[in-house]
Design a protein around this motif. Structure first.
Motif: not given
Ligand code: PLP
Length: 306
Positions: A156, A158, A163, A169, A171, A181, A200, A229-230
């Motif tokens: 990804r 990052y 986050a 951002q 997230y 996605n 990550s 961050g999900i």
């Protein structure tokens, strides 16, 4: 594919073949809005409170006016009723709730609203775009429930700290900006795989483009922390809530690719697909668990409990 059912937030059931959005709707031109996707099973939308909670949190993250959850609940009831009238209880539906900032020429914004109430300048004419659709669950969902998915890990790019360091951002908010996605899924398909698990920058397991990762190790279910961050998955939450009552251990923890390989099973869970077992990871064939139906059955029961 039959026509979807279309219901606006005011409860009107509209013709889905008549255009609804303005050309400058910020959903269309910027992906500037939020959404939720719910499963309609046995004529009833599942995990409604969890989805509305997340809609509320996502809207807050985007400075959209707080969604009127009672009105949304009533629109959801209308959508599921019309769905059940059309198809009976047997057919599963995919309900998509969409809430955008409205027209570019008159965008709604919670911060601007608060300011306008201080200044007395009315912005009442500005309206968010708010509607839901119900369509049949795509065949793919049934296929992967039954046959699982082959998965590739994908960077990804990052850090798990991004986050919290950069809240803009977004997230953790379920925004309408899903082009990345969808691109990740096409990238996987080009290589003969069905899905992706994002990593990550540090190599931590994040999520899939449209589902949450859960590992099974003995009697322990584990999932990565939303702070990395999900999206906080409604299905994962419902599964953990029921699993804890039924004597499973649950853990929210940092996972890496070797943890996936070493697990008894890895599952991708989401509201509509429910549970898809990872059958192959980066070409490695994952062993079939002793009781593969056990986890899928837990998920089925969890979404009934809500
Ligand atoms: N993560 C992402 C990026 C998603 O898009 C989704 C669902 O669409 C999920 C996780 C799973 O969330 P839920 O279980 O609420 O459907």
């Amino acid at each position: 594919m039959p026509d979807p059912i279309l219901v606006t937030l005011d409860g009107a059931v509209l013709d889905p073949n008549v255009p609804l959005l303005y050309a400058d709707d910020l959903a269309a031109v910027r992906g500037d809005g939020v959404f939720e996707t719910l499963l309609v099973r046995d004529g009833t939308a599942r995990c409604v409170d969890r989805h509305l909670d997340r809609l509320d949190r996502s809207a807050k993250a985007l400075d959209l006016p707080a969604p009127d959850l009672d009105r949304w609940r009533s629109a959801i009831e209308t959508g599921q009723r019309v769905w059940a009238q059309r198809w009976g209880g047997d057919r599963e539906g995919m309900m998509r709730v969409v809430y955008s900032r409205g027209r570019e020429s008159a965008p709604v914004d919670a911060v601007a609203r608060a300011r306008s109430s201080e200044t007395g300048i009315s912005r009442e004419s500005n309206e968010a775009t708010a509607y839901l659709t119900v369509a049949p669950v795509p065949q793919r969902a049934f296929d992967v429930r039954a046959g699982g998915v082959s998965v590739l890990t994908a960077q990804r790019g990052y850090s798990i700290d991004l986050a919290s360091a950069a809240p803009w951002q977004l997230y953790g908010a379920k925004t309408l900006s899903y082009a990345t996605n969808m691109a990740a899924l096409r990238w996987a398909a080009e290589q003969g795989a069905d899905d992706v698990i994002y990593l990550s920058a540090e190599g931590a397991v994040l999520e899939s483009p449209r589902s949450t990762v859960i590992t099974v190790r003995g009697d322990t279910l584990a999932t990565p922390p939303p702070e990395s961050g999900i999206l906080a998955g409604t299905t994962q939450q419902a599964v953990f809530a029921l699993a804890e009552k039924e004597g499973w251990r649950t853990s929210t923890e940092r996972l890496r690719t070797p943890d996936l390989i070493a697990a008894d099973a890895v599952w991708l869970v989401s509201s509509v697909t429910l549970a898809a077992r990872v059958t192959a990871l980066n070409g490695y064939r994952m062993p079939t668990p002793e009781r593969p139906g056990e986890f899928a059955d837990l998920v089925d029961r969890a979404i009934l409990a809500g």
